[in-house]
Design a protein around this motif. Structure first.
Motif, PDB file in Angstrom:
ATOM      1  N   THR A  32     142.971  92.480  39.624  1.00  0.00           N
ATOM      2  CA  THR A  32     142.019  93.249  40.034  1.00  0.00           C
ATOM      3  C   THR A  32     142.129  94.703  39.934  1.00  0.00           C
ATOM      4  OG1 THR A  32     142.376  93.270  42.288  1.00  0.00           O
ATOM      5  CG2 THR A  32     140.909  91.676  41.576  1.00  0.00           C
ATOM      6  N   THR A  39     142.972  95.958  51.454  1.00  0.00           N
ATOM      7  CA  THR A  39     141.869  95.738  50.736  1.00  0.00           C
ATOM      8  C   THR A  39     141.303  94.540  49.957  1.00  0.00           C
ATOM      9  OG1 THR A  39     141.960  98.217  50.380  1.00  0.00           O
ATOM     10  CG2 THR A  39     140.361  97.094  48.934  1.00  0.00           C
ATOM     11  N   LYS A  42     140.272  92.202  52.851  1.00  0.00           N
ATOM     12  CA  LYS A  42     139.163  92.444  53.266  1.00  0.00           C
ATOM     13  C   LYS A  42     138.056  92.208  52.290  1.00  0.00           C
ATOM     14  CE  LYS A  42     140.000  96.477  56.221  1.00  0.00           C
ATOM     15  NZ  LYS A  42     139.978  97.703  56.146  1.00  0.00           N
ATOM     16  N   ARG A  43     138.207  92.045  51.106  1.00  0.00           N
ATOM     17  CA  ARG A  43     137.219  91.928  49.967  1.00  0.00           C
ATOM     18  C   ARG A  43     137.186  90.495  49.666  1.00  0.00           C
ATOM     19  NH1 ARG A  43     137.047  96.362  45.299  1.00  0.00           N
ATOM     20  NH2 ARG A  43     136.357  97.281  47.097  1.00  0.00           N
ATOM     21  N   TYR A  44     138.452  89.609  49.754  1.00  0.00           N
ATOM     22  CA  TYR A  44     138.268  88.404  49.151  1.00  0.00           C
ATOM     23  C   TYR A  44     138.784  87.424  50.360  1.00  0.00           C
ATOM     24  CZ  TYR A  44     138.174  90.901  44.805  1.00  0.00           C
ATOM     25  OH  TYR A  44     137.725  91.661  43.811  1.00  0.00           O
ATOM     26  N   GLN A  60     133.733  84.838  43.770  1.00  0.00           N
ATOM     27  CA  GLN A  60     133.769  86.194  44.401  1.00  0.00           C
ATOM     28  C   GLN A  60     133.544  87.308  43.595  1.00  0.00           C
ATOM     29  OE1 GLN A  60     133.331  86.936  48.006  1.00  0.00           O
ATOM     30  NE2 GLN A  60     133.409  84.507  47.925  1.00  0.00           N
TER      31      GLN A  60
END
Length: 67
Positions: A32, A39, A42-44, A60
């Motif tokens: 990514t 991060t 938190k995002r995935y 996702q």
């Protein structure tokens, strides 16, 4: 219903990982371009050991689960 980009995302992830279906935080960071491991967490939706399946990551990247 499957998102139109899901299969493309999954194909790219599997090509990037050499066919591995279970990715760790380092793999997700590299794929990514996200630099901070917090991060990524938190995002995935990573499991407790810091892993995510290629299919979940692909989903996702399409914006999550479609209802």
């Amino acid at each position: 219903m499957e998102h139109p980009a899901y299969r493309d995302n999954l194909e790219q992830i599997l090509a990037f990982t050499g066919g591995r279906n279970l990715l760790n935080i380092k793999d997700v960071k590299a794929f990514t371009g996200i630099r901070d491991p917090l991060t990524v967490r938190k995002r995935y939706p990573m499991d407790a050991s810091g892993h995510i399946s290629a299919a979940t990551l692909a989903r996702q990247l399409c914006g999550g689960v479609r209802k």
